[in-house]
Design a protein around this motif. Structure first.
Motif, mmCIF file in Angstrom:
data_model
loop_
_atom_site.group_PDB
_atom_site.id
_atom_site.type_symbol
_atom_site.label_atom_id
_atom_site.label_comp_id
_atom_site.label_asym_id
_atom_site.label_seq_id
_atom_site.Cartn_x
_atom_site.Cartn_y
_atom_site.Cartn_z
ATOM 1 N N ASN A 35 0.836 -1.208 0.000
ATOM 2 C CA ASN A 35 0.000 0.000 0.000
ATOM 3 C C ASN A 35 0.866 1.251 0.000
ATOM 4 O O ASN A 35 0.628 2.188 -0.770
ATOM 5 C CB ASN A 35 -0.953 0.006 1.202
ATOM 6 N N ASP A 39 1.099 3.913 -3.046
ATOM 7 C CA ASP A 39 0.783 5.314 -2.740
ATOM 8 C C ASP A 39 1.974 6.215 -3.077
ATOM 9 O O ASP A 39 1.800 7.297 -3.655
ATOM 10 C CB ASP A 39 0.390 5.487 -1.276
ATOM 11 N N ASN A 43 2.129 9.169 -5.815
ATOM 12 C CA ASN A 43 2.568 10.480 -5.340
ATOM 13 C C ASN A 43 3.775 10.992 -6.136
ATOM 14 O O ASN A 43 3.910 12.196 -6.368
ATOM 15 C CB ASN A 43 2.878 10.436 -3.844
ATOM 16 N N LYS A 94 -5.220 9.108 -6.812
ATOM 17 C CA LYS A 94 -5.321 8.743 -5.391
ATOM 18 C C LYS A 94 -6.194 7.499 -5.270
ATOM 19 O O LYS A 94 -7.343 7.490 -5.715
ATOM 20 C CB LYS A 94 -5.975 9.864 -4.573
#
Length: 173
Positions: A35, A39, A43, A94
């Motif tokens: 995760n 992420d 990003n 996101k």
């Protein structure tokens, strides 16, 4: 001779049992790591961190984009994407939902994620593989979601672009 045969038989049985026992690993911990990894990857695009983004993709990794003709190897995708990163912002995805699954030995993981993007809802899915103890993206597919209620309205919009592509690809078969 009998002792040698017995020893080889025992060794064979032990090897069979050992090879069929899954390696134990902590899926909860690995899910947290993945995760965070994904992420961070998303990003890196949002903050135009070119190396941070492309270092997470395996050298033989593939990226499948939303356009029917976007089936990129890492090098081609990096070349295509470079101008966007050079402008200071590539894209901002996101995850709002993510599911992660593992192979029995814990060296391969696959996932699906629902993303909030400038294109509204998108679906990402991919395969990760551990290389030298680090997860790497081997295959990633990005697709736009289309609510079932509006599919008939969307098809004509897609058709004017994709009918030609599909016809040309069918000719090559």
């Amino acid at each position: 001779m009998k002792k040698t045969l017995i020893l080889f038989s025992i060794a064979g049985i032990l090897a069979t049992v050992y090879n069929n026992v899954p390696i134990s690993f902590d899926t909860t911990e690995q899910k947290e790591i993945i995760n965070s990894f994904l992420d961070d990857w998303h990003n890196a695009a949002a903050t135009a961190d070119y190396e941070g983004y492309f270092d997470k993709i395996a050298e033989d990794g593939r990226y499948i984009g939303t356009d029917a003709m976007e089936n990129w190897d890492k090098k081609a995708f990096a070349t295509f994407s470079k101008p966007y990163f050079d402008k200071g912002k590539a894209w901002n995805f996101k995850a709002v939902q993510r599911n992660i699954y593992f192979s029995k030995d814990g060296t391969v993981a696959w996932f699906d994620e629902l993303l909030d993007t400038w294109m509204k809802g998108c679906r990402g899915s991919g395969v990760l593989e551990k290389e030298n103890g680090e997860w790497k993206i081997k295959h990633y597919v990005l697709s736009m979601t289309v609510p079932n209620e509006v599919t008939k309205e969307v098809i004509p919009l897609k058709a004017k672009y994709e009918d030609y592509i599909i016809a040309k690809l069918k000719e090559k078969q």
